[in-house]
Write a protein that holds these residues in place. Structure first.
Motif, PDB file in Angstrom:
ATOM      1  N   SER A 117      42.908  58.093  24.262  1.00  0.00           N
ATOM      2  CA  SER A 117      41.954  59.382  25.157  1.00  0.00           C
ATOM      3  C   SER A 117      42.454  59.663  26.332  1.00  0.00           C
ATOM      4  CB  SER A 117      40.651  58.263  25.374  1.00  0.00           C
ATOM      5  OG  SER A 117      39.830  59.235  25.948  1.00  0.00           O
ATOM      6  N   PRO A 118      42.159  60.779  26.666  1.00  0.00           N
ATOM      7  CA  PRO A 118      42.709  61.222  28.207  1.00  0.00           C
ATOM      8  C   PRO A 118      41.744  60.937  29.117  1.00  0.00           C
ATOM      9  CG  PRO A 118      41.797  62.994  26.697  1.00  0.00           C
ATOM     10  CD  PRO A 118      42.107  62.168  25.894  1.00  0.00           C
ATOM     11  N   ASP A 119      40.365  60.352  28.503  1.00  0.00           N
ATOM     12  CA  ASP A 119      39.182  60.135  29.459  1.00  0.00           C
ATOM     13  C   ASP A 119      38.464  58.970  29.157  1.00  0.00           C
ATOM     14  OD1 ASP A 119      37.267  60.448  31.272  1.00  0.00           O
ATOM     15  OD2 ASP A 119      36.391  62.306  30.404  1.00  0.00           O
ATOM     16  N   LYS A 120      39.229  57.827  29.550  1.00  0.00           N
ATOM     17  CA  LYS A 120      38.766  56.474  29.299  1.00  0.00           C
ATOM     18  C   LYS A 120      37.548  56.223  29.793  1.00  0.00           C
ATOM     19  CE  LYS A 120      43.575  55.100  28.217  1.00  0.00           C
ATOM     20  NZ  LYS A 120      44.139  56.421  28.434  1.00  0.00           N
ATOM     21  N   PRO A 121      37.259  56.611  31.163  1.00  0.00           N
ATOM     22  CA  PRO A 121      35.747  56.490  31.581  1.00  0.00           C
ATOM     23  C   PRO A 121      34.712  56.764  31.011  1.00  0.00           C
ATOM     24  CG  PRO A 121      37.478  57.151  33.371  1.00  0.00           C
ATOM     25  CD  PRO A 121      38.193  57.286  32.100  1.00  0.00           C
ATOM     26  N   ARG A 122      34.743  57.967  30.165  1.00  0.00           N
ATOM     27  CA  ARG A 122      33.862  58.798  29.490  1.00  0.00           C
ATOM     28  C   ARG A 122      33.812  57.932  28.012  1.00  0.00           C
ATOM     29  NH1 ARG A 122      29.765  62.301  29.780  1.00  0.00           N
ATOM     30  NH2 ARG A 122      29.248  62.982  27.683  1.00  0.00           N
ATOM     31  N   VAL A 123      34.948  57.411  27.527  1.00  0.00           N
ATOM     32  CA  VAL A 123      34.724  56.475  26.322  1.00  0.00           C
ATOM     33  C   VAL A 123      33.878  55.371  26.514  1.00  0.00           C
ATOM     34  CG1 VAL A 123      35.937  55.061  24.810  1.00  0.00           C
ATOM     35  CG2 VAL A 123      37.009  57.142  25.486  1.00  0.00           C
ATOM     36  N   PHE A 124      34.295  54.558  27.851  1.00  0.00           N
ATOM     37  CA  PHE A 124      33.225  53.354  27.958  1.00  0.00           C
ATOM     38  C   PHE A 124      32.043  53.619  28.070  1.00  0.00           C
ATOM     39  CE2 PHE A 124      37.629  51.561  28.934  1.00  0.00           C
ATOM     40  CZ  PHE A 124      37.907  50.804  28.027  1.00  0.00           C
ATOM     41  N   ALA A 125      31.716  54.617  29.035  1.00  0.00           N
ATOM     42  CA  ALA A 125      30.364  55.180  29.133  1.00  0.00           C
ATOM     43  C   ALA A 125      29.566  55.423  27.825  1.00  0.00           C
ATOM     44  CB  ALA A 125      30.403  56.294  30.260  1.00  0.00           C
ATOM     45  N   GLU A 126      30.352  56.013  27.109  1.00  0.00           N
ATOM     46  CA  GLU A 126      29.503  56.273  25.698  1.00  0.00           C
ATOM     47  C   GLU A 126      29.363  55.410  24.987  1.00  0.00           C
ATOM     48  OE1 GLU A 126      28.940  59.929  23.920  1.00  0.00           O
ATOM     49  OE2 GLU A 126      27.905  59.349  25.932  1.00  0.00           O
ATOM     50  N   ALA A 127      30.247  54.116  24.925  1.00  0.00           N
ATOM     51  CA  ALA A 127      30.091  52.981  24.210  1.00  0.00           C
ATOM     52  C   ALA A 127      28.852  52.279  24.708  1.00  0.00           C
ATOM     53  CB  ALA A 127      31.328  52.154  24.335  1.00  0.00           C
TER      54      ALA A 127
END
Length: 267
Positions: A164-174
């Motif tokens: 992912s190019p946007d890991k902060p967003r991935v963890f926020a979504e999880a």
């Protein structure tokens, strides 16, 4: 956090659109032709064993969904129980989802999310042909999960978040998707040294999980920023042989290590 900790701070990294396109193209090809990844069924089974799956899982009913793409066993990390609802980020052909479905049983539910249509189609075909009634697969990006708030007991993922190019967003979504007290259980690669400069903006290297990882310190910070507690990131030292096969001209184990990443959403 330093140049190796955030790809967006590196001018020689791929931009987000090129990165997503490279990932889609690679995994679409793999979904259509397993030889593009693993060569033989035996090779996929061996990679599953190297990643930490026991023989029953590596050769069982779910094995035809194993494309040899993981770097660990997130189902084992999650310690899934009957009746739980599980979300798999980047579910591919569904190997971990089908294993999770057996663990949570008829009273549980498993949702796989993947951004590659060919992977989702392949996973849906197996779910239908093998009568997995407690599994579904949704097309979507892990940065924008097609899942309602606070509906998931365990989020799993296997060597996908590094893409992912946007890991902060991935963890926020999880975090958003998890119920209070729910848990994150991820297998992925983490950086131990600088990625060779010639790999940083190489689409093939990024899509092959070689050039997009973060350091352990960076991942801890991202998980904390998203709200997670009880963060544990544990390198898996015996994964070097598997990683060494991921690139032709470099040995990724010189700068990557497999790791188990666990965290919890506070109750």
């Amino acid at each position: 956090m330093g140049s190796i900790d955030d790809r967006r701070e590196r001018p020689d990294s791929l931009d987000a659109d090129r990165q997503r396109r490279a990932v889609r193209e690679r995994y679409a090809a793999i979904a259509d032709d397993t030889d593009a990844c693993c060569g033989t069924d035996e090779a996929a089974v061996e990679r599953a064993r190297q990643a930490g799956y026991d023989d029953a899982d590596a050769t069982g009913d779910a094995s035809d969904a194993n494309l040899g793409l993981g770097c660990g066993n997130p189902d084992a990390i999650a310690a899934l129980s009957s009746g739980e609802t599980v979300l798999d980020l980047g579910s591919g052909a569904g190997f971990d989802c089908f294993l999770a479905a057996d663990r949570v049983g008829p009273a549980g539910r498993v949702v796989g999310v993947d951004m590659t249509p060919e992977m989702v189609e392949r996973a849906r075909e197996k779910a239908a042909s093998d009568d997995y009634e407690n599994v579904e697969f949704r097309l979507g990006e892990i940065e924008h999960l097609p899942v309602a708030d606070a509906t998931i007991d365990a989020v799993i993922s296997n060597c996908v978040i590094n893409l992912s190019p946007d890991k902060p967003r991935v963890f926020a979504e999880a975090y958003r998707a998890l119920r209070p007290g729910g848990r994150l259980a991820v297998s992925d690669v983490v950086l131990t040294a600088d990625v060779p400069p010639e790999l940083r903006a190489d689409p093939d290297a990024v899509a092959a999980c070689v050039a997009g990882a973060s350091t352990i310190d960076r991942l801890r910070a991202l998980l904390a920023d998203a709200g997670f507690a009880d963060v544990e990131i544990t390198p898996v030292d015996d994964g070097a042989e598997m990683l060494s096969e991921w690139a032709a001209d470099h040995d990724p184990s010189d700068f990557l290590v497999s790791a188990s990443i666990a965290a919890r959403k506070p109750a």
